[in-house]
Design an enzyme around this catalytic site. Structure first.
Site, PDB file in Angstrom:
ATOM      1  N   SER A 116       0.837  -1.204   0.000  1.00 37.91           N
ATOM      2  CA  SER A 116       0.000   0.000   0.000  1.00 37.91           C
ATOM      3  C   SER A 116       0.875   1.258   0.000  1.00 37.91           C
ATOM      4  O   SER A 116       0.508   2.274  -0.587  1.00 37.91           O
ATOM      5  CB  SER A 116      -0.945  -0.010   1.193  1.00 37.91           C
ATOM      6  OG  SER A 116      -0.196  -0.083   2.383  1.00 37.91           O
ATOM      7  N   GLU A 142       3.583  -7.213 -12.905  1.00 39.06           N
ATOM      8  CA  GLU A 142       3.193  -6.100 -13.776  1.00 39.06           C
ATOM      9  C   GLU A 142       3.273  -4.834 -12.945  1.00 39.06           C
ATOM     10  O   GLU A 142       2.601  -4.718 -11.917  1.00 39.06           O
ATOM     11  CB  GLU A 142       1.778  -6.303 -14.308  1.00 39.06           C
ATOM     12  CG  GLU A 142       1.644  -7.488 -15.247  1.00 39.06           C
ATOM     13  CD  GLU A 142       0.881  -8.648 -14.634  1.00 39.06           C
ATOM     14  OE1 GLU A 142      -0.168  -8.427 -14.030  1.00 39.06           O
ATOM     15  OE2 GLU A 142       1.378  -9.791 -14.741  1.00 39.06           O
ATOM     16  N   GLN A 161       4.376  -8.596  -1.638  1.00 40.50           N
ATOM     17  CA  GLN A 161       4.351  -9.649  -0.625  1.00 40.50           C
ATOM     18  C   GLN A 161       3.799 -10.937  -1.216  1.00 40.50           C
ATOM     19  O   GLN A 161       2.863 -10.905  -2.025  1.00 40.50           O
ATOM     20  CB  GLN A 161       3.465  -9.222   0.550  1.00 40.50           C
ATOM     21  CG  GLN A 161       4.219  -8.408   1.574  1.00 40.50           C
ATOM     22  CD  GLN A 161       3.523  -7.123   1.944  1.00 40.50           C
ATOM     23  OE1 GLN A 161       2.351  -6.927   1.634  1.00 40.50           O
ATOM     24  NE2 GLN A 161       4.252  -6.223   2.578  1.00 40.50           N
ATOM     25  N   TYR A 173       2.333 -29.529 -11.280  1.00 41.55           N
ATOM     26  CA  TYR A 173       2.356 -28.239 -11.974  1.00 41.55           C
ATOM     27  C   TYR A 173       2.481 -28.475 -13.476  1.00 41.55           C
ATOM     28  O   TYR A 173       3.341 -29.204 -13.937  1.00 41.55           O
ATOM     29  CB  TYR A 173       3.552 -27.417 -11.490  1.00 41.55           C
ATOM     30  CG  TYR A 173       3.628 -26.051 -12.118  1.00 41.55           C
ATOM     31  CD1 TYR A 173       2.732 -25.057 -11.765  1.00 41.55           C
ATOM     32  CD2 TYR A 173       4.597 -25.760 -13.068  1.00 41.55           C
ATOM     33  CE1 TYR A 173       2.800 -23.791 -12.335  1.00 41.55           C
ATOM     34  CE2 TYR A 173       4.676 -24.498 -13.643  1.00 41.55           C
ATOM     35  CZ  TYR A 173       3.773 -23.524 -13.273  1.00 41.55           C
ATOM     36  OH  TYR A 173       3.841 -22.279 -13.849  1.00 41.55           O
TER      37      TYR A 173
END
Lengths: 207, 466
Positions: A116, A142, A161, A173
C-alpha cells in the site's frame, strides 16, 4: 484453504523435502512477516517499444502474435552493481520480477499483494492472480505508474508480498512458465482458441 | 615533405582524436554490468590527452617532427581501436549475472590495484590482455624522448581485458576456463625466479644434442626455438594449474570440454607453440589427484527423499568421468607425437620435470587462494540436489541458518550436474538440451544471488536492526 501465518509459514520455509517452501535468497530473516513474505524487485524488466508498433493485434494468427509480442517488447537489465535504477514513467506499464526464486510445494498456492505504501505513490504491482502449486521461478510482476511523477526503482526494493495458502490435495504443476529467472514475455500466442476468433478456423456448418 | 603535409597530418590527428572523444561520449551512456568499461574509456581518454599534448609541441620546421607526427597517428589508431572492448561489453552481450562476481574474484586474486573487464569476442577462445595501462605507457614513452609519461595514466587502476567466446556467453560452466586466464597474471611472478636458468639449461641441452649432427645452422635454429617453446610450455601449464588451484575440478571440466573438440596430440608449433591438450589435461589431473580420487571413490548421493534414482548411479557417473580423464592422461601419445623432434623432446622433458615445483609453489605461496572440493563436498552435494530440483544452487541448510555458497562451489556443482544430465540420470522430464539451458540459467541466477548476498546481505540486516 486458509492463508499460512506465523509458525505455519515459517515451518514451511524450514521443512525438509517435498513440503519445503523455497524463497531464494532471502537477504534477511525480517522478510518473513506474520502472514506473508516480502519480495524484492529483481533487475530485469520487459518494456514496450512503442515506436516500432502501430498496434498489437491480440487475435492475429498465433505465430504473428508471438512475433508481434517480441517486436513490441524488449528485455532490459539493470545489474545490481551497475548502480543504475529503472525509471517508471507516468502511465507506463512494464514487466518486472521478484528477485527471489520461489518454489511452491504441491500442496501450497500463493498470490502476490502489492504494497500500500507504494500504491499511495502511484505504483501498482500485480503478479499472477494465483501462483499454482508446484510453481518454480521468479514471479513476473506487472508494474504500472498511475501517478504523475516518474518513479525511480532500484533493484532490491521491497516491492510486493507473497501470500501463501494451503490447498486441498496436491496437483502436479503443468503451466507455460517453467523455471523463469526473469520476467516472462506473454505467451498469449499459445492460446488454442485464438485461431477461432481470428477467423482461421470456420464453423463446420458454414453459416 | 612539405610543411603542407605536416599541417594536413596535424589536422588529421586532431580530427581523429575528436572523433574518438565523441565515440567515448556515446559509449559512456551505454549500459554495462559494472563500472569497469567506463574506466577503460577514461584510460583511453587520458592517453589521447597526452598524445594531443605531445603533438601540440611538434613543428614543421624540425626535420624529424613529421615522422613523429606519423608515430602519434599510429598510437591513436592502436589505442582508439580499444574502444571496441568497451563497445562489446554492454550488458546484453555478457553473462551479466556473473560478471561483477568474476571481476571481484579476479581482483581479489590479482590485487586491488587491478580491475578486469570481462568482454565477449567472436573468436572461439578465452584470452587475457594484461595491464593495458602499462602497454599504453610503453607506447607513449616512445614518443617522449625519455621524458616520464604524465602521471594521469597512473591514477587509474591497472586494466586487464578478459575475453570469452560470445556464442558461449550463457554456457556458464565453460567460463571456468577463465581460471586459466587468471593464471597468466601469476606468470611473471614465477618466471622471474626460474625462467632464465631453465632457458639456459634448455639451450645447453639442445646445443649438446646438435653437436653430433655437425650442422651449425640447424643447431642455431633449434637453440633459437627452444626459448619460445619452453616459455609457452611453462606458462600455459602454470596457468592451467592456477585455474585448477582457484576453481577446483570445474577448471579441469571446462578445459576438457574445450579440448575435446580438438586434436589431443597436436605438437607445439610455430608461431604460438601451445602444448598438446593431452599434456595439459595430464598435468591438471595430477594436480587435482586428491579431488579426482574423491569424485571417483566418494559417496556422491545428492538424492533427496522424493528422487527415485539409486545413489550408486550418481557416484558411478562421476567415477566414469574421472576414469575417462585419467585414461586420456595416462596415454603418452603426445610424447610419441613429439618423438623425432629433439627440441620438443628436450624442452618438454624440462617442462615436465619442473611441474612438481610449480605445483608446490602454488600450494605453499598461494595456499589461501585454493578451492577444495573435499572441504566443500557437503555443500556441493546439496547444490547438485538443488539443480536437479530446478532450484538456483545458492545455499544449503535450513532457513534461516542457511549457508551461502561461494560461486566456485556453484560452478563445481553445475559441472557435476551437467555430467548427470548428459548421462540421462536427471531432468528426464525435459529434452536434454533444453534442460541444460535451464540449468545454465539457474546457475547464473545462483551466482548473482550469492554475490548480491555477499555484497548487500549484511548491510540489509544491519539497516533492519537499527
Amino acid at each position: 484453504m486458509s492463508v499460512l501465518v506465523g509458525d505455519e509459514l515459517e515451518g514451511r520455509l524450514r521443512a525438509d523435502g517435498v513440503k519445503r517452501l523455497y524463497v531464494i535468497p532471502m537477504l534477511e530473516p525480517a522478510q518473513l512477516r506474520p502472514s506473508s513474505i516480502d519480495l524484492r524487485l529483481g533487475n530485469q524488466f520487459i518494456v514496450a517499444r512503442n515506436a516500432v508498433m502501430s498496434a498489437l493485434d491480440l487475435s492475429a494468427k498465433s505465430p504473428e502474435v508471438r512475433k508481434q509480442i517480441l517486436q513490441y517488447q524488449e528485455r532490459m537489465v539493470f545489474p545490481f552493481l551497475s548502480g543504475k535504477p529503472f525509471v517508471l514513467h507516468p502511465g507506463q506499464l512494464v514487466l518486472g520480477s521478484s528477485f527471489e526464486y520461489i518454489a511452491l510445494p504441491l500442496d501450497l498456492e500463493a498470490r502476490i499483494d502489492g504494497r500500500s505504501s507504494l500504491a499511495r505513490l502511484g505504483l501498482t504491482v500485480a503478479g499472477a492472480l494465483s501462483i499454482a502449486p508446484g510453481f518454480k521461478g521468479v514471479i513476473t510482476l506487472e508494474l504500472a505508474n498511475h501517478g504523475n511523477t516518474p518513479l525511480v526503482l532500484h533493484p532490491g526494493l521491497i516491492i510486493a508480498q507473497l501470500v501463501v495458502s494451503g490447498t486441498q490435495g496436491e496437483a502436479p504443476y503443468s503451466a507455460r512458465y517453467l523455471y523463469p529467472i526473469g520476467p516472462q514475455f506473454s505467451k498469449l500466442a499459445e492460446d488454442k482458441h485464438l485461431s477461432i476468433w481470428a477467423g482461421e478456423v470456420h464453423s463446420p456448418s458454414g453459416g | 615533405m612539405s610543411a603542407d603535409v605536416f599541417v594536413h597530418l596535424a589536422f588529421e590527428l586532431r580530427r581523429k582524436v575528436d572523433a574518438l572523444r565523441r565515440d567515448a561520449g556515446r559509449l559512456e551512456v551505454k549500459d554495462y554490468p559494472t563500472g569497469t568499461p567506463l574506466l577503460l574509456i577514461k584510460l583511453i581518454g587520458a592517453s589521447l590527452d597526452i598524445i594531443e599534448a605531445i603533438s601540440s609541441k611538434l613543428v614543421p620546421t624540425e626535420p624529424d617532427h613529421l615522422q613523429r607526427l606519423r608515430g602519434l597517428h599510429t598510437l591513436v589508431n592502436i589505442i582508439g581501436a580499444h574502444h571496441r572492448y568497451v563497445e562489446r561489453s554492454v550488458t546484453p552481450n555478457t553473462p551479466w549475472s556473473m560478471v561483477s562476481c568474476l571481476e571481484d574474484f579476479f581482483r581479489n586474486v590479482a590485487g586491488v590495484s587491478s580491475v578486469f573487464l570481462v568482454r565477449p569476442m567472436w573468436n572461439y577462445n578465452y584470452a587475457i590482455i594484461p595491464n593495458l595501462n602499462k602497454y599504453y605507457e610503453t607506447l607513449i614513452s616512445g614518443q617522449l624522448d625519455g621524458k616520464p609519461v604524465p602521471a594521469s595514466l597512473g591514477e587509474l587502476p591497472d586494466i586487464n581485458i578478459v575475453s570469452f567466446p560470445y556464442q558461449e556467453r550463457l554456457n556458464v560452466v565453460l567460463h571456468c576456463c577463465l581460471g586459466h586466464e587468471m593464471g597468466h597474471t601469476f606468470w611473471s611472478e614465477w618466471a622471474k625466479d626460474h625462467l632464465k636458468a631453465l632457458s639456459a639449461t634448455a639451450q645447453q641441452r639442445v646445443a649438446a644434442h646438435y653437436v653430433a649432427t655437425q650442422d651449425p645452422a640447424a643447431a642455431a635454429q633449434a637453440i633459437k626455438l627452444s626459448g619460445p617453446i619452453l616459455k609457452r610450455g611453462l606458462e600455459e601449464t602454470l596457468a592451467d594449474l592456477v585455474g585448477a588451484h582457484l576453481l577446483g575440478p570445474s577448471a579441469l571440466f571446462a578445459t576438457f570440454e574445450f579440448a575435446m573438440t580438438r586434436e589431443m596430440d597436436t605438437v607445439p608449433s610455430s608461431p604460438y607453440f601451445y602444448p598438446c591438450w593431452r599434456f595439459r589435461i595430464r598435468q591438471m589431473a595430477a594436480f587435482l589427484e586428491d579431488e579426482l580420487d574423491l569424485l571417483k571413490n566418494g559417496d556422491w548421493n545428492s538424492v533427496e527423499g522424493q528422487c527415485p534414482k539409486p545413489v550408486s548411479e550418481e557416484s558411478r557417473c562421476y567415477a566414469e568421468w574421472v576414469s575417462e580423464i585419467r585414461k586420456i592422461a595416462l596415454s603418452r601419445e603426445d610424447s610419441a607425437a613429439m618423438q623425432g623432434q629433439p627440441v620438443l623432446e628436450i624442452v618438454y622433458e624440462i617442462v615436465e620435470r619442473e611441474i612438481p615445483r610449480i605445483m608446490s609453489w602454488l600450494k605453499t605461496s598461494k595456499a589461501g587462494l585454493r578451492y577444495s572440493l573435499r572441504d566443500e563436498k557437503g555443500l556441493v552435494l546439496q547444490l547438485v540436489s538443488m539443480l536437479r530440483n530446478h532450484l538456483p544452487p545458492v545455499e544449503s541448510g535450513q532457513w534461516p541458518d542457511v549457508k551461502r555458497a561461494d560461486f566456485r562451489s556453484i560452478l563445481n556443482a553445475a559441472c557435476l550436474s551437467k555430467l548427470l544430465r548428459i548421462d540421462g540420470l536427471i531432468d528426464k522430464d525435459q529434452p536434454a538440451i533444453e534442460a541444460q539451458g535451464v540449468a545454465d540459467l539457474l546457475t547464473l541466477k545462483a551466482i548473482e544471488s550469492s554475490h548480491v548476498q555477499q555484497r548487500f546481505g549484511s548491510l540489509v540486516q544491519q539497516e533492519s536492526q537499527r
